[in-house]
Motif scaffolding. Sequence first.
Motif, short mmCIF file in Angstrom:
data_model
loop_
_atom_site.label_atom_id
_atom_site.label_comp_id
_atom_site.label_asym_id
_atom_site.label_seq_id
_atom_site.Cartn_x
_atom_site.Cartn_y
_atom_site.Cartn_z
N UNK A 59 5.07 -5.50 -14.83
CA UNK A 59 4.14 -4.41 -15.15
C UNK A 59 2.81 -4.71 -14.47
N UNK A 60 2.00 -3.70 -14.33
CA UNK A 60 0.68 -3.90 -13.73
C UNK A 60 0.17 -2.64 -13.06
N UNK A 61 -1.06 -2.70 -12.62
CA UNK A 61 -1.63 -1.62 -11.82
C UNK A 61 -1.88 -2.19 -10.44
N UNK A 62 -0.94 -1.93 -9.56
CA UNK A 62 -1.00 -2.60 -8.26
C UNK A 62 -2.22 -2.17 -7.45
N UNK A 63 -2.64 -0.95 -7.66
CA UNK A 63 -3.82 -0.51 -6.90
C UNK A 63 -5.05 -1.30 -7.32
N UNK B 253 0.83 -1.21 0.00
CA UNK B 253 0.00 0.00 0.00
C UNK B 253 0.85 1.25 0.00
N UNK B 254 1.99 1.16 0.68
CA UNK B 254 2.90 2.29 0.69
C UNK B 254 3.43 2.57 -0.72
N UNK B 255 3.67 1.49 -1.43
CA UNK B 255 4.15 1.65 -2.80
C UNK B 255 3.08 2.28 -3.69
N UNK B 256 1.86 1.85 -3.53
CA UNK B 256 0.77 2.44 -4.30
C UNK B 256 0.68 3.94 -4.01
N UNK B 257 0.81 4.30 -2.74
CA UNK B 257 0.76 5.71 -2.37
C UNK B 257 1.91 6.47 -3.03
#
Lengths: 189, 189
Positions: B79-83, A131-135
């Motif tokens: 690659x990807x959209x982690x969120x 989640x930190x990475x997404x942020x």
Amino acid sequence: MFDVFINYLKSKFILTDEQVTLIQSVCHLKKLRKRQYLLQEGDVWRFNAFVQKGLVRTYRVDDKGLEHIIQFSSENWWAGDRYSYLSETPARCNIDAIEESEIVLITKADYDMLLETIPALNTFARMLLERTFVAAQNRIHADISFTAEEKYHEFLKTHPTLINRVPQHMIASYLGLKPETLSRVRTKK
Amino acid sequence: MFDVFINYLKSKFILTDEQVTLIQSVCHLKKLRKRQYLLQEGDVWRFNAFVQKGLVRTYRVDDKGLEHIIQFSSENWWAGDRYSYLSETPARCNIDAIEESEIVLITKADYDMLLETIPALNTFARMLLERTFVAAQNRIHADISFTAEEKYHEFLKTHPTLINRVPQHMIASYLGLKPETLSRVRTKK
DNA sequence: AAAAAACATTGACATTTGTCAAGGAAAATT
DNA sequence: AATTTTCCTTGACAAATGTCAATGTTTTTT
């Protein structure tokens, strides 16, 4: 002494009493006065640090002596220089207290032991990192896409509680703006 | 068929033959033509994607229709959209191919199974995520601290192989600059 | 090989953001 | 309470970056 930290963990996953005792046995409490360093550039960062109380900033200083704030960490957040921690090389970041603060420190060796001993902590740590990475990616998106004004409003949305605790020039630094620019953006609206 | 992927994994940690077979059994190969979407905004991203060949970009489109590139992924990157992946909500990112590409896809369920079955993969995945996060923080630092020229030179340093494969206007997009500005920065030196 | 599309560059000009300097307000320290 | 320090704002101006339009090049497609 570590109540805030333990309650934080308990709110994230289930802990037995023995696990709580184990965790507490490796925790160290560090109190910081305003402006006191938690980490100074050049030193190696060897801890996991949890903010129980107060507010710290992580920042780098450039050639011209300008500070650029990478992160704010208030209650129930973590702080540190992950690069220094992982590579065991001198930190390029500084961390210091914006407010009087109380930090829980756990050394790398102890933390690794906890991860191995407490599977739920391990899982949680990964989720937190994800989640930190997404942020971080969202912040990158804001940095490369937004105008000064949009950056400021995004900050209001994502960090509503910090506006009254962080001096404006530090918010400007976090956003990659000059204090004067942020001041103008704010009064314009 | 999945040789590049398997060799990548073998270069990172030790795999038994059975583990290789297990991994291969959950891999899907997707070939992309230039400009073909791997993920389109609005769809949910449900995979782990490894680039065996080629080059893809992850980007968002703003209100004005401008594209902002979050990431480039060439051979031996992910690659990807982690969120979207974590929250199972519609993606705000697009991913498409800059070059003809070959992607290995593993669904979330299969990937989780692999993580549980292969402890070394689990450890590696965490280390990768940690390093990816450090890289993201470095990029944030560049975004908020550097001039256009410095951003470009930083890009040359961190992505030396991409300069000749990525159109300049996409590098500009990645750096948060206009194509004209990047062009001028380049000729100035 | 020809046509079309995408890409890079350049110039003139507009807008945004930064710089410097000054003054006053707020907060911390004594 | 007084003093010092930090912080915020404002103005005039400078510099960096963006916008628009035109042109030529390269690459892709036909």
